[in-house]
Scaffold this active site. Structure first.
Site, PDB file in Angstrom:
ATOM      1  CG  HIS A  17      -1.811  -0.995   1.003  1.00 50.27           C
ATOM      2  ND1 HIS A  17      -2.805  -1.463   2.033  1.00 50.27           N
ATOM      3  CD2 HIS A  17      -2.445  -1.519   0.018  1.00 50.27           C
ATOM      4  CE1 HIS A  17      -3.449  -2.415   1.884  1.00 50.27           C
ATOM      5  NE2 HIS A  17      -3.433  -2.700   0.506  1.00 50.27           N
TER       6      HIS A  17
ATOM      7  N   GLY B 133      -1.358  -9.565  12.579  1.00 50.63           N
ATOM      8  CA  GLY B 133      -1.849  -8.461  12.723  1.00 50.63           C
ATOM      9  C   GLY B 133      -2.552  -7.703  11.684  1.00 50.63           C
TER      10      GLY B 133
END
Ligand code: OAD
Length: 237
Positions: A113, A179
């Site tokens: 990203h 996570g």
């Protein structure tokens, strides 16, 4: 009884999300009080938001860059992933825009990203530049005179590094996911992309439905320490 965490893989891909950086003081997105409870995605993280109000988008990423530059430090879990490189082949694929894996010493980090500490020209060549400090001003320009946008992937944009990530994943014999709520595509389709023989481990304190693999319900630093002990018995942390 066979160790449910398996043995040290030969080729490991570590796939991380915001929860990897939570213990470094970086905000997560969808957890209570997370970023997407305080901001609307369509106000700050889409091409349309940029077209409508680039100053607001710039402020949002400045605030996140400031937290990263002035406060966040890699934690024991980041360091442990970096240290695994001394024992096996490790590639990190991250949805995170922070540089905490690199600062901890990981040498192969692929950002899906984008990166907070880079900016991109809004000109036709879309050149990306490293950025010092946290603040990007509305008046800052690239050498060709175009405004600078954050070098991140927004909702509705292509994920240019996904084919590279997929290649690494398909070549791995184990995937360690840390996570992430695995709610954003294409990452959400990650587990299906793995070869059937690959060993999958998820480290996340939350309840997350997992089609296959082992879920260590723990924080990143705790879960990674447990894995280290299983994979490298007797090796000091
Ligand atoms: P989320 O906020 O969706 O999920 C964070 C995950 O981290 C949750 O599953 C938490 O349970 C877990 N978590 C919280 N504290 C943790 C800790 N100490 N140790 C380990 N895990 C912990 O974040 P992501 O899945 O990374 O994209 O979100 C994916 C993408 O959605 C982001 O890259 C961002 C976001 O919108 C864009 O901005 C394009």
């Amino acid at each position: 009884m066979a160790n449910r965490l398996g043995t040290l893989p030969r080729k490991l891909v570590v796939f991380t999300g915001a929860g990897m950086s939570a213990e470094s003081g970086v905000d997560t997105f969808r957890t209570p009080g997370g970023i997407w409870q305080r901001y609307a995605v369509e106000d700050v993280a889409t091409p349309e938001a940029w077209a409508r109000d680039p100053d607001r988008v710039t402020d949002f990423y400045n605030m996140r860059r400031r937290q990263l530059v002035e406060e966040a430090m890699p934690h024991a879990g980041h360091r442990l992933i970096a240290q695994l490189e001394e024992h096996t082949e490790v590639r990190v694929v991250t949805q995170n825009v922070d540089d905490l894996h690199e600062r901890a010493g990981s040498s192969h980090v692929l950002h899906l990203h984008g990166e907070l500490r880079r900016v991109r020209s809004t000109g036709p060549d879309a050149t990306s530049y490293p950025w010092e400090g946290w603040e990007v001003r509305p008046t800052d320009r690239c050498p060709a005179g175009y405004r600078l946008r954050p070098d991140v992937v927004w909702f509705g944009e292509e994920v240019p590094n996904w084919p590279v990530a997929l290649h690494a994943l398909q070549d791995a014999d184990a995937l360690l996911v840390v996570g992430t709520s695995l709610r954003v595509y294409p990452a959400a389709g990650l587990l299906e992309a793995m070869p059937a023989s690959a060993h999958i481990t998820l480290v996340d304190p939350d309840e997350i439905p997992l089609q296959r693999g082992v879920h260590l319900q723990a924080t990143a630093s705790e879960g990674l320490a447990e894995l280290w002990k299983a994979w490298l018995p007797g090796m000091p942390l």
